[in-house]
Design a protein around this motif. Structure first.
Motif, mmCIF file in Angstrom:
data_model
loop_
_atom_site.group_PDB
_atom_site.id
_atom_site.type_symbol
_atom_site.label_atom_id
_atom_site.label_comp_id
_atom_site.label_asym_id
_atom_site.label_seq_id
_atom_site.Cartn_x
_atom_site.Cartn_y
_atom_site.Cartn_z
ATOM 1 N N VAL A 84 0.866 -1.182 0.000
ATOM 2 C CA VAL A 84 0.000 0.000 0.000
ATOM 3 C C VAL A 84 0.898 1.225 0.000
ATOM 4 C CG1 VAL A 84 -1.756 1.277 1.273
ATOM 5 C CG2 VAL A 84 -1.831 -1.231 1.211
ATOM 6 N N ILE A 85 0.636 2.144 -0.922
ATOM 7 C CA ILE A 85 1.470 3.337 -1.081
ATOM 8 C C ILE A 85 0.629 4.563 -0.727
ATOM 9 C CG2 ILE A 85 2.968 4.598 -2.682
ATOM 10 C CD1 ILE A 85 2.731 2.049 -4.504
ATOM 11 N N PRO A 86 1.107 5.429 0.160
ATOM 12 C CA PRO A 86 0.358 6.665 0.439
ATOM 13 C C PRO A 86 0.193 7.488 -0.839
ATOM 14 C CG PRO A 86 2.116 6.323 2.053
ATOM 15 C CD PRO A 86 2.337 5.322 0.971
ATOM 16 N N TYR A 87 -0.990 8.046 -1.000
ATOM 17 C CA TYR A 87 -1.274 8.848 -2.206
ATOM 18 C C TYR A 87 -1.970 10.143 -1.803
ATOM 19 C CZ TYR A 87 -3.385 10.349 -6.594
ATOM 20 O OH TYR A 87 -3.769 11.083 -7.680
ATOM 21 N N VAL A 94 7.613 3.789 -4.989
ATOM 22 C CA VAL A 94 7.550 2.391 -4.579
ATOM 23 C C VAL A 94 8.901 1.962 -4.005
ATOM 24 C CG1 VAL A 94 7.167 0.028 -5.378
ATOM 25 C CG2 VAL A 94 5.846 1.909 -6.367
ATOM 26 N N ASP A 95 8.864 1.233 -2.888
ATOM 27 C CA ASP A 95 10.085 0.641 -2.331
ATOM 28 C C ASP A 95 10.378 -0.660 -3.061
ATOM 29 O OD1 ASP A 95 10.611 2.588 -0.372
ATOM 30 O OD2 ASP A 95 9.124 1.700 0.970
ATOM 31 N N THR A 190 -3.922 -0.032 -8.288
ATOM 32 C CA THR A 190 -5.222 0.560 -7.976
ATOM 33 C C THR A 190 -4.999 1.813 -7.146
ATOM 34 O OG1 THR A 190 -6.217 -1.647 -7.922
ATOM 35 C CG2 THR A 190 -7.479 0.151 -6.932
ATOM 36 N N VAL A 191 -5.520 2.932 -7.633
ATOM 37 C CA VAL A 191 -5.395 4.199 -6.917
ATOM 38 C C VAL A 191 -6.749 4.543 -6.303
ATOM 39 C CG1 VAL A 191 -4.853 6.655 -7.101
ATOM 40 C CG2 VAL A 191 -3.573 4.986 -8.468
ATOM 41 N N SER A 195 -9.366 7.258 -0.196
ATOM 42 C CA SER A 195 -8.658 6.728 0.958
ATOM 43 C C SER A 195 -7.205 7.171 0.997
ATOM 44 C CB SER A 195 -8.701 5.186 0.953
ATOM 45 O OG SER A 195 -10.029 4.738 1.018
ATOM 46 N N GLN A 196 -6.808 7.980 0.005
ATOM 47 C CA GLN A 196 -5.443 8.502 -0.099
ATOM 48 C C GLN A 196 -4.411 7.380 -0.040
ATOM 49 O OE1 GLN A 196 -5.161 11.593 2.989
ATOM 50 N NE2 GLN A 196 -5.559 13.110 1.401
ATOM 51 N N ARG A 197 -4.634 6.393 -0.916
ATOM 52 C CA ARG A 197 -3.682 5.298 -0.996
ATOM 53 C C ARG A 197 -3.751 4.660 -2.379
ATOM 54 N NH1 ARG A 197 -6.245 0.135 2.292
ATOM 55 N NH2 ARG A 197 -8.072 -0.139 0.964
#
Length: 203
Positions: A84-87, A94-95, A190-191, A195-197
């Motif tokens: 899950v990536i903060p958006y 991405v790590d 998926t953006v 949910s800002q993710r």
């Protein structure tokens, strides 16, 4: 009276014997395990002496009651898959990992190829001097950069590779490169703006 007492005693003795039989039936003795070897040298094991051929029965060896093996080791929990990536409306970072070296890569669905900076490639132990030179075009203009094959990139719990990456620095960027469609095709992105993710899942 004495006859009644003797009959009562006999009844009690019979009941006691019956209780003993029931107890023994509820707790059967462990079967003995026999080891025997045939004329071909093959070793056999059995708990029933009668199943051993007569010619080999005398040579069978009682090796005691079979014992249960050790309990199976608990299985390791499955590795986490997907991230899950903060958006917050900006670029997604991405790590990833290359040869065990952590990288931060910009997710770019508009780029055909994955790009990694020379400094990051050097940290991961790659010599890029032997790479094939290719022409690249970006917002800052045209450039020539080596194309180097890496066996795998570790991203979101998945291993992607081998993949040919362009070795070139992103001007003014604080990341180690960008993920292009050649790698992103192995994932579902998926953006979720509400949910800002963003969620990156291997296909």
């Amino acid at each position: 009276m004495h006859e009644a007492t003797r009959a009562s005693n006999r009844l009690l003795a019979a009941l006691a014997a019956l209780a003993t039989i029931v107890t023994l039936a509820a707790h059967p003795a462990l079967a003995q395990l026999y080891r025997w070897e045939d004329s071909h040298g093959t070793v056999h094991y059995t708990t029933d002496l009668a199943t051993i051929p007569t010619a080999y029965r005398a040579g069978a060896r009682d090796i005691g009651a079979p014992t249960p093996g050790p309990p199976p080791a608990p299985s390791a929990p499955p590795a986490a898959v997907g991230i899950v990536i903060p958006y917050t409306g900006g670029p997604l970072v991405v790590d990833a990992s290359l040869n065990g070296v952590p990288l931060r890569l910009l997710l770019d669905t508009g780029a055909d190829r994955t790009l990694i900076s020379p400094a990051a490639m050097a940290r991961a132990g790659f010599d890029v001097t032997g790479g094939t030179l290719v022409h690249i075009r970006g917002v800052t203009g045209d450039a020539v950069a080596p194309l180097v094959s890496v066996q795998r990139l570790d991203i979101a719990g998945a291993r992607v590779g081998p993949v040919a990456v362009v070795v070139h620095a992103l001007p003014g960027a604080s990341v180690d490169g960008l993920l292009g469609r050649d790698v992103l095709d192995a994932f579902t992105v998926t953006v979720d703006a509400a949910s800002q993710r963003a969620i990156l899942l291997p296909r």
